[in-house]
Motif scaffolding. Structure first.
Motif, PDB file in Angstrom:
ATOM      1  N   MET A   1       0.850  -1.176   0.000  1.00  0.00           N
ATOM      2  CA  MET A   1       0.000   0.000   0.000  1.00  0.00           C
ATOM      3  C   MET A   1       0.896   1.240   0.000  1.00  0.00           C
ATOM      4  O   MET A   1       1.821   1.347   0.789  1.00  0.00           O
ATOM      5  N   VAL A   2       0.572   2.165  -0.874  1.00  0.00           N
ATOM      6  CA  VAL A   2       1.349   3.397  -1.001  1.00  0.00           C
ATOM      7  C   VAL A   2       0.452   4.572  -0.630  1.00  0.00           C
ATOM      8  O   VAL A   2      -0.684   4.663  -1.062  1.00  0.00           O
ATOM      9  N   CYS A   3       0.994   5.464   0.180  1.00  0.00           N
ATOM     10  CA  CYS A   3       0.249   6.648   0.599  1.00  0.00           C
ATOM     11  C   CYS A   3       1.033   7.889   0.161  1.00  0.00           C
ATOM     12  O   CYS A   3       2.219   8.017   0.463  1.00  0.00           O
ATOM     13  N   PHE A   4       0.386   8.758  -0.570  1.00  0.00           N
ATOM     14  CA  PHE A   4       1.020   9.991  -1.025  1.00  0.00           C
ATOM     15  C   PHE A   4       0.529  11.159  -0.188  1.00  0.00           C
ATOM     16  O   PHE A   4      -0.658  11.267   0.100  1.00  0.00           O
ATOM     17  N   CYS A   5       1.437  12.004   0.168  1.00  0.00           N
ATOM     18  CA  CYS A   5       1.105  13.176   0.955  1.00  0.00           C
ATOM     19  C   CYS A   5       1.661  14.401   0.226  1.00  0.00           C
ATOM     20  O   CYS A   5       2.859  14.458  -0.049  1.00  0.00           O
ATOM     21  N   PHE A   6       0.814  15.354  -0.139  1.00  0.00           N
ATOM     22  CA  PHE A   6       1.243  16.537  -0.866  1.00  0.00           C
ATOM     23  C   PHE A   6       1.035  17.775  -0.013  1.00  0.00           C
ATOM     24  O   PHE A   6       0.051  17.878   0.713  1.00  0.00           O
ATOM     25  N   LEU A   7       1.939  18.703  -0.128  1.00  0.00           N
ATOM     26  CA  LEU A   7       1.856  19.940   0.625  1.00  0.00           C
ATOM     27  C   LEU A   7       1.234  21.021  -0.253  1.00  0.00           C
ATOM     28  O   LEU A   7       1.731  21.311  -1.340  1.00  0.00           O
ATOM     29  N   VAL A   8       0.141  21.586   0.210  1.00  0.00           N
ATOM     30  CA  VAL A   8      -0.524  22.691  -0.476  1.00  0.00           C
ATOM     31  C   VAL A   8      -0.634  23.827   0.527  1.00  0.00           C
ATOM     32  O   VAL A   8      -1.099  23.632   1.645  1.00  0.00           O
ATOM     33  N   ASP A   9      -0.168  25.015   0.140  1.00  0.00           N
ATOM     34  CA  ASP A   9      -0.313  26.163   1.025  1.00  0.00           C
ATOM     35  C   ASP A   9      -0.750  27.382   0.230  1.00  0.00           C
ATOM     36  O   ASP A   9      -0.660  27.408  -0.985  1.00  0.00           O
ATOM     37  N   GLN A  10      -1.259  28.366   0.941  1.00  0.00           N
ATOM     38  CA  GLN A  10      -1.767  29.581   0.313  1.00  0.00           C
ATOM     39  C   GLN A  10      -1.271  30.772   1.121  1.00  0.00           C
ATOM     40  O   GLN A  10      -1.368  30.781   2.345  1.00  0.00           O
ATOM     41  N   THR A  11      -0.729  31.772   0.416  1.00  0.00           N
ATOM     42  CA  THR A  11      -0.241  32.973   1.076  1.00  0.00           C
ATOM     43  C   THR A  11      -0.975  34.192   0.549  1.00  0.00           C
ATOM     44  O   THR A  11      -1.310  34.264  -0.628  1.00  0.00           O
ATOM     45  N   LYS A  12      -1.238  35.141   1.447  1.00  0.00           N
ATOM     46  CA  LYS A  12      -1.833  36.420   1.077  1.00  0.00           C
ATOM     47  C   LYS A  12      -0.783  37.490   1.305  1.00  0.00           C
ATOM     48  O   LYS A  12      -0.175  37.548   2.368  1.00  0.00           O
ATOM     49  N   GLU A  13      -0.588  38.334   0.308  1.00  0.00           N
ATOM     50  CA  GLU A  13       0.440  39.368   0.383  1.00  0.00           C
ATOM     51  C   GLU A  13      -0.161  40.714  -0.011  1.00  0.00           C
ATOM     52  O   GLU A  13      -0.890  40.814  -0.987  1.00  0.00           O
ATOM     53  N   MET A  14       0.156  41.746   0.763  1.00  0.00           N
ATOM     54  CA  MET A  14      -0.321  43.089   0.464  1.00  0.00           C
ATOM     55  C   MET A  14       0.694  43.758  -0.464  1.00  0.00           C
ATOM     56  O   MET A  14       1.855  43.904  -0.115  1.00  0.00           O
ATOM     57  N   GLN A  15       0.249  44.140  -1.658  1.00  0.00           N
ATOM     58  CA  GLN A  15       1.124  44.765  -2.631  1.00  0.00           C
ATOM     59  C   GLN A  15       1.318  46.250  -2.331  1.00  0.00           C
ATOM     60  O   GLN A  15       2.430  46.732  -2.294  1.00  0.00           O
ATOM     61  N   SER A  16       0.225  46.974  -2.165  1.00  0.00           N
ATOM     62  CA  SER A  16       0.271  48.409  -1.855  1.00  0.00           C
ATOM     63  C   SER A  16      -1.013  48.783  -1.124  1.00  0.00           C
ATOM     64  O   SER A  16      -1.996  48.077  -1.188  1.00  0.00           O
ATOM     65  N   SER A  17      -0.967  49.902  -0.419  1.00  0.00           N
ATOM     66  CA  SER A  17      -2.160  50.340   0.306  1.00  0.00           C
ATOM     67  C   SER A  17      -2.188  51.852   0.402  1.00  0.00           C
ATOM     68  O   SER A  17      -1.161  52.517   0.266  1.00  0.00           O
ATOM     69  N   LYS A  18      -3.393  52.374   0.622  1.00  0.00           N
ATOM     70  CA  LYS A  18      -3.575  53.808   0.856  1.00  0.00           C
ATOM     71  C   LYS A  18      -4.697  53.980   1.869  1.00  0.00           C
ATOM     72  O   LYS A  18      -5.585  53.131   1.970  1.00  0.00           O
ATOM     73  N   PRO A  19      -4.662  55.042   2.650  1.00  0.00           N
ATOM     74  CA  PRO A  19      -5.668  55.242   3.707  1.00  0.00           C
ATOM     75  C   PRO A  19      -7.081  55.351   3.147  1.00  0.00           C
ATOM     76  O   PRO A  19      -7.299  55.832   2.036  1.00  0.00           O
ATOM     77  N   ALA A  20      -8.027  54.881   3.930  1.00  0.00           N
ATOM     78  CA  ALA A  20      -9.440  54.950   3.560  1.00  0.00           C
ATOM     79  C   ALA A  20     -10.231  55.501   4.753  1.00  0.00           C
ATOM     80  O   ALA A  20      -9.783  55.432   5.893  1.00  0.00           O
ATOM     81  N   ALA A  21     -11.395  56.036   4.471  1.00  0.00           N
ATOM     82  CA  ALA A  21     -12.265  56.539   5.528  1.00  0.00           C
ATOM     83  C   ALA A  21     -12.916  55.359   6.234  1.00  0.00           C
ATOM     84  O   ALA A  21     -13.327  54.397   5.606  1.00  0.00           O
ATOM     85  N   GLY A  22     -12.969  55.413   7.533  1.00  0.00           N
ATOM     86  CA  GLY A  22     -13.631  54.372   8.302  1.00  0.00           C
ATOM     87  C   GLY A  22     -12.711  53.761   9.343  1.00  0.00           C
ATOM     88  O   GLY A  22     -11.510  54.030   9.382  1.00  0.00           O
ATOM     89  N   ILE A  23     -13.328  52.949  10.201  1.00  0.00           N
ATOM     90  CA  ILE A  23     -12.574  52.276  11.256  1.00  0.00           C
ATOM     91  C   ILE A  23     -12.913  50.786  11.237  1.00  0.00           C
ATOM     92  O   ILE A  23     -13.933  50.369  10.704  1.00  0.00           O
ATOM     93  N   CYS A  24     -12.056  50.011  11.861  1.00  0.00           N
ATOM     94  CA  CYS A  24     -12.241  48.565  11.962  1.00  0.00           C
ATOM     95  C   CYS A  24     -13.354  48.266  12.960  1.00  0.00           C
ATOM     96  O   CYS A  24     -13.389  48.835  14.055  1.00  0.00           O
ATOM     97  N   SER A  25     -14.249  47.360  12.601  1.00  0.00           N
ATOM     98  CA  SER A  25     -15.344  46.986  13.502  1.00  0.00           C
ATOM     99  C   SER A  25     -14.868  46.041  14.602  1.00  0.00           C
ATOM    100  O   SER A  25     -15.564  45.848  15.588  1.00  0.00           O
ATOM    101  N   ARG A  26     -13.683  45.470  14.463  1.00  0.00           N
ATOM    102  CA  ARG A  26     -13.171  44.526  15.463  1.00  0.00           C
ATOM    103  C   ARG A  26     -12.342  45.205  16.542  1.00  0.00           C
ATOM    104  O   ARG A  26     -12.496  44.924  17.715  1.00  0.00           O
ATOM    105  N   CYS A  27     -11.409  46.088  16.119  1.00  0.00           N
ATOM    106  CA  CYS A  27     -10.495  46.669  17.109  1.00  0.00           C
ATOM    107  C   CYS A  27     -10.551  48.198  17.168  1.00  0.00           C
ATOM    108  O   CYS A  27      -9.962  48.793  18.054  1.00  0.00           O
TER     109      CYS A  27
END
Length: 69
Positions: free
Chosen positions: A1-27
C-alpha cells in the motif's frame, strides 16, 4: 500500500495600500484600501495566483471587505 502526501499552502500578500475613511469593527483601528495577491502552491511550485482589492485594518490586519476582479 502506497500513501502519497502533498503539501498545499496559500499565502496572502499586500502589494500596496492607501488610507481609507472608516474604522475597523473589530479593534477600532484605521482602515486602508489595499491591493492584495493570493498565491497557492502545490509541493512548493506556484500554480495559481489571484490579485484583488480589499479594505483592511492597519492595526490588526483583518480583511473587512474584499473586491475580487
Amino acid at each position: 500500500m502506497v500513501c502519497f502526501c502533498f503539501l498545499v499552502d496559500q499565502t496572502k500578500e499586500m502589494q500596496s495600500s492607501k488610507p481609507a475613511a472608516g474604522i475597523c469593527s473589530r479593534c477600532g483601528g484605521c482602515a486602508s484600501v489595499a491591493d492584495m495577491k493570493t498565491a497557492t502552491r502545490f509541493c512548493y511550485v506556484p500554480f495559481y495566483c489571484k490579485s484583488w482589492k480589499a479594505i483592511v485594518c492597519t492595526f490588526c490586519g483583518a480583511v473587512l471587505r474584499s473586491y475580487h476582479h
